[in-house]
Design a protein around this motif. Structure first.
Motif, PDB file in Angstrom:
ATOM      1  N   GLU A  98      14.211  50.796  16.246  1.00 59.51           N
ATOM      2  CA  GLU A  98      14.043  51.860  17.236  1.00 59.51           C
ATOM      3  C   GLU A  98      12.718  52.590  17.012  1.00 59.51           C
ATOM      4  O   GLU A  98      12.229  52.685  15.882  1.00 59.51           O
ATOM      5  CB  GLU A  98      15.179  52.883  17.142  1.00 59.51           C
ATOM      6  CG  GLU A  98      16.575  52.319  17.258  1.00 59.51           C
ATOM      7  CD  GLU A  98      17.214  51.995  15.930  1.00 59.51           C
ATOM      8  OE1 GLU A  98      18.450  51.964  15.857  1.00 59.51           O
ATOM      9  OE2 GLU A  98      16.472  51.780  14.940  1.00 59.51           O
ATOM     10  N   CYS A 118      13.945  49.919  21.673  1.00 58.09           N
ATOM     11  CA  CYS A 118      14.701  49.166  20.676  1.00 58.09           C
ATOM     12  C   CYS A 118      14.219  47.733  20.767  1.00 58.09           C
ATOM     13  O   CYS A 118      14.568  47.024  21.721  1.00 58.09           O
ATOM     14  CB  CYS A 118      16.191  49.269  20.946  1.00 58.09           C
ATOM     15  SG  CYS A 118      17.216  48.185  19.922  1.00 58.09           S
ATOM     16  N   TRP A 167      23.108  52.262  23.034  1.00 57.10           N
ATOM     17  CA  TRP A 167      22.430  53.381  22.369  1.00 57.10           C
ATOM     18  C   TRP A 167      23.498  54.383  21.938  1.00 57.10           C
ATOM     19  O   TRP A 167      24.385  54.738  22.729  1.00 57.10           O
ATOM     20  CB  TRP A 167      21.436  54.078  23.293  1.00 57.10           C
ATOM     21  CG  TRP A 167      20.136  53.366  23.459  1.00 57.10           C
ATOM     22  CD1 TRP A 167      19.763  52.565  24.495  1.00 57.10           C
ATOM     23  CD2 TRP A 167      19.014  53.407  22.564  1.00 57.10           C
ATOM     24  NE1 TRP A 167      18.485  52.093  24.303  1.00 57.10           N
ATOM     25  CE2 TRP A 167      17.998  52.605  23.129  1.00 57.10           C
ATOM     26  CE3 TRP A 167      18.761  54.040  21.355  1.00 57.10           C
ATOM     27  CZ2 TRP A 167      16.752  52.416  22.519  1.00 57.10           C
ATOM     28  CZ3 TRP A 167      17.522  53.855  20.750  1.00 57.10           C
ATOM     29  CH2 TRP A 167      16.542  53.050  21.315  1.00 57.10           C
TER      30      TRP A 167
END
Length: 126
Positions: A6, A22, A36
């Motif tokens: 990330e 990501c 997420w």
């Protein structure tokens, strides 16, 4: 080897925007659902959004609906989380994760997710 990294976190004022990324490796985005999640200090990890591997359907937590948008770029092996109208309560470490069996991500259930990144910190403060 499955890896997720990330990036994009930082300090932003209330009402501001950030875009999290990501980047995944070891698999392609049409293989697994990607979610997420976030964890604020002293709180449990909670689901924020999910994008499915097939069809790219999206799911959002009620707390972020209308403000956050999840998307993916298969060519770049990257899933994004565009966050607008940020609030202080959005402050947390944000993680992306894979769902091998397709049974947790769409329910925003952290306990059933498989591989996780190390997270990126988002701080919303004036």
């Amino acid at each position: 080897q499955v890896q997720l990294v990330e990036s994009g976190g930082g300090l932003v004022q209330p009402g501001g925007s950030l875009r999290l990324s990501c980047v995944v490796s070891g698999f392609t985005l049409d293989t697994y659902d990607i979610g997420w999640f976030r964890q604020a200090p002293g709180k449990e990890r909670e689901g924020v959004s999910c994008i499915t591997s097939r069809g790219g359907s999206t799911v959002y937590a009620d707390s972020v609906k209308g403000r956050f948008t999840i998307s993916r770029d298969n060519a770049r092996n990257t899933v994004y989380l565009q966050m607008n109208s940020l609030k202080p309560e959005d402050t947390a470490v944000y993680y992306c994760a894979t769902d091998y069996y397709g049974s947790s991500c769409v329910f925003l259930r952290a306990s059933g997710m498989d591989s996780w990144g190390k997270g990126t910190l988002v701080t919303v403060s004036s």
